[in-house]
Write an enzyme that holds these catalytic residues in place. Structure first.
Site, short mmCIF file in Angstrom:
data_model
loop_
_atom_site.label_atom_id
_atom_site.label_comp_id
_atom_site.label_asym_id
_atom_site.label_seq_id
_atom_site.Cartn_x
_atom_site.Cartn_y
_atom_site.Cartn_z
N ASP A 39 0.70 -1.38 0.09
CA ASP A 39 0.09 0.06 -0.01
C ASP A 39 0.84 1.19 0.05
O ASP A 39 1.91 1.43 0.51
CB ASP A 39 -0.92 0.05 1.24
N ASN A 97 -12.87 -3.27 2.25
CA ASN A 97 -13.96 -2.25 2.18
C ASN A 97 -14.84 -2.29 1.06
O ASN A 97 -14.42 -2.39 0.08
CB ASN A 97 -13.37 -0.73 2.49
N VAL A 106 -11.14 2.66 -3.88
CA VAL A 106 -10.56 2.32 -5.15
C VAL A 106 -11.59 1.13 -5.71
O VAL A 106 -11.86 0.08 -4.97
CB VAL A 106 -9.15 1.63 -5.22
N HIS A 110 -10.08 -5.26 -3.43
CA HIS A 110 -8.66 -5.50 -2.68
C HIS A 110 -8.87 -5.92 -1.19
O HIS A 110 -9.81 -5.48 -0.70
CB HIS A 110 -7.97 -4.31 -2.97
N HIS A 112 -6.94 -5.59 2.17
CA HIS A 112 -5.85 -5.27 2.87
C HIS A 112 -5.28 -6.40 3.86
O HIS A 112 -6.18 -6.99 4.54
CB HIS A 112 -6.16 -4.11 3.76
P1 AMP Z 1 -9.78 1.37 0.15
O1 AMP Z 1 -10.07 2.82 0.88
O2 AMP Z 1 -10.19 0.13 0.97
O3 AMP Z 1 -10.36 1.61 -1.37
O4 AMP Z 1 -8.25 1.24 0.14
C1 AMP Z 1 -7.53 1.77 -1.09
C2 AMP Z 1 -6.24 1.77 -0.73
O5 AMP Z 1 -5.41 2.02 -1.97
C3 AMP Z 1 -5.75 2.69 0.15
O6 AMP Z 1 -5.05 2.18 1.43
C4 AMP Z 1 -4.49 3.71 -0.70
O7 AMP Z 1 -3.45 3.84 0.18
C5 AMP Z 1 -4.19 2.50 -1.41
N1 AMP Z 1 -3.65 2.81 -2.71
C6 AMP Z 1 -4.14 4.00 -3.54
N2 AMP Z 1 -3.37 4.13 -4.68
C7 AMP Z 1 -2.20 3.51 -4.54
C8 AMP Z 1 -1.20 3.07 -5.31
N3 AMP Z 1 -1.04 3.59 -6.59
N4 AMP Z 1 -0.32 2.02 -5.19
C9 AMP Z 1 -0.66 1.58 -3.82
N5 AMP Z 1 -1.64 1.65 -2.99
C10 AMP Z 1 -2.60 2.42 -3.43
#
Ligand code: AMP
Length: 126
Positions: A39, A97, A106, A110, A112
């Site tokens: 992340d 999430n 995103v 995914h 975490h």
């Molecule tokens: P969520 O809120 O569950 O959608 O989590 C999205 C996660 O993606 C967050 O923890 C961000 O820090 C992570 N994130 C966003 N862009 C990138 C990226 N380019 N590379 C790695 N992690 C990312």
């Protein structure tokens, strides 16, 4: 800004671009079903993301539409990443999430993986 998980998959989301190699990532693991990377804004000593290779917006979308093969491959990959990171003992946390209340930002599924330190209470309410 949380996403609407009922919207169709958008191929321009940032994790789709990572999967296509259009933007860089710190890759941890890859197989036929999944891709894992660090992340960019870690919330724990270890914070790794595991994503399926298929086009799924969220866990809801994935669990409803993915094949058993895709689901099995992805779940095994999440376990493999946690083992690779040495997290099984002393333990770790997984989180997915979904939508607005979940705080999903995103729109590509995914999971975490958090670890490397005690993680505190399960949910921190604001
Ligand atoms: P969520 O809120 O569950 O959608 O989590 C999205 C996660 O993606 C967050 O923890 C961000 O820090 C992570 N994130 C966003 N862009 C990138 C990226 N380019 N590379 C790695 N992690 C990312």
């Amino acid at each position: 800004m949380p996403i609407d998980p009922t919207l169709p998959y958008n191929d321009e989301n940032i994790f789709a671009k990572i999967l296509r190699g259009e933007i860089p990532s710190n890759k941890v693991y890859e197989d036929d079903w999944a891709f894992a990377f660090e992340d960019i804004n870690p919330q724990a000593e270890i914070h790794t993301l595991v994503i399926p290779k298929g086009r799924y917006v969220s866990w809801d979308d994935f669990s409803a539409k993915a094949s058993n093969e895709e689901i099995g491959g992805f779940v095994r990959a999440v376990g493999e990443v946690a083992r690779m990171k040495g997290l099984v003992e002393p333990g770790f946390r997984m989180m997915a999430n979904i939508g607005a209340h979940g705080g999903q930002e995103v729109p590509h599924l995914h999971v975490h993986i958090f670890g490397g330190e005690p993680l505190g209470p399960m949910i921190c309410k604001k």
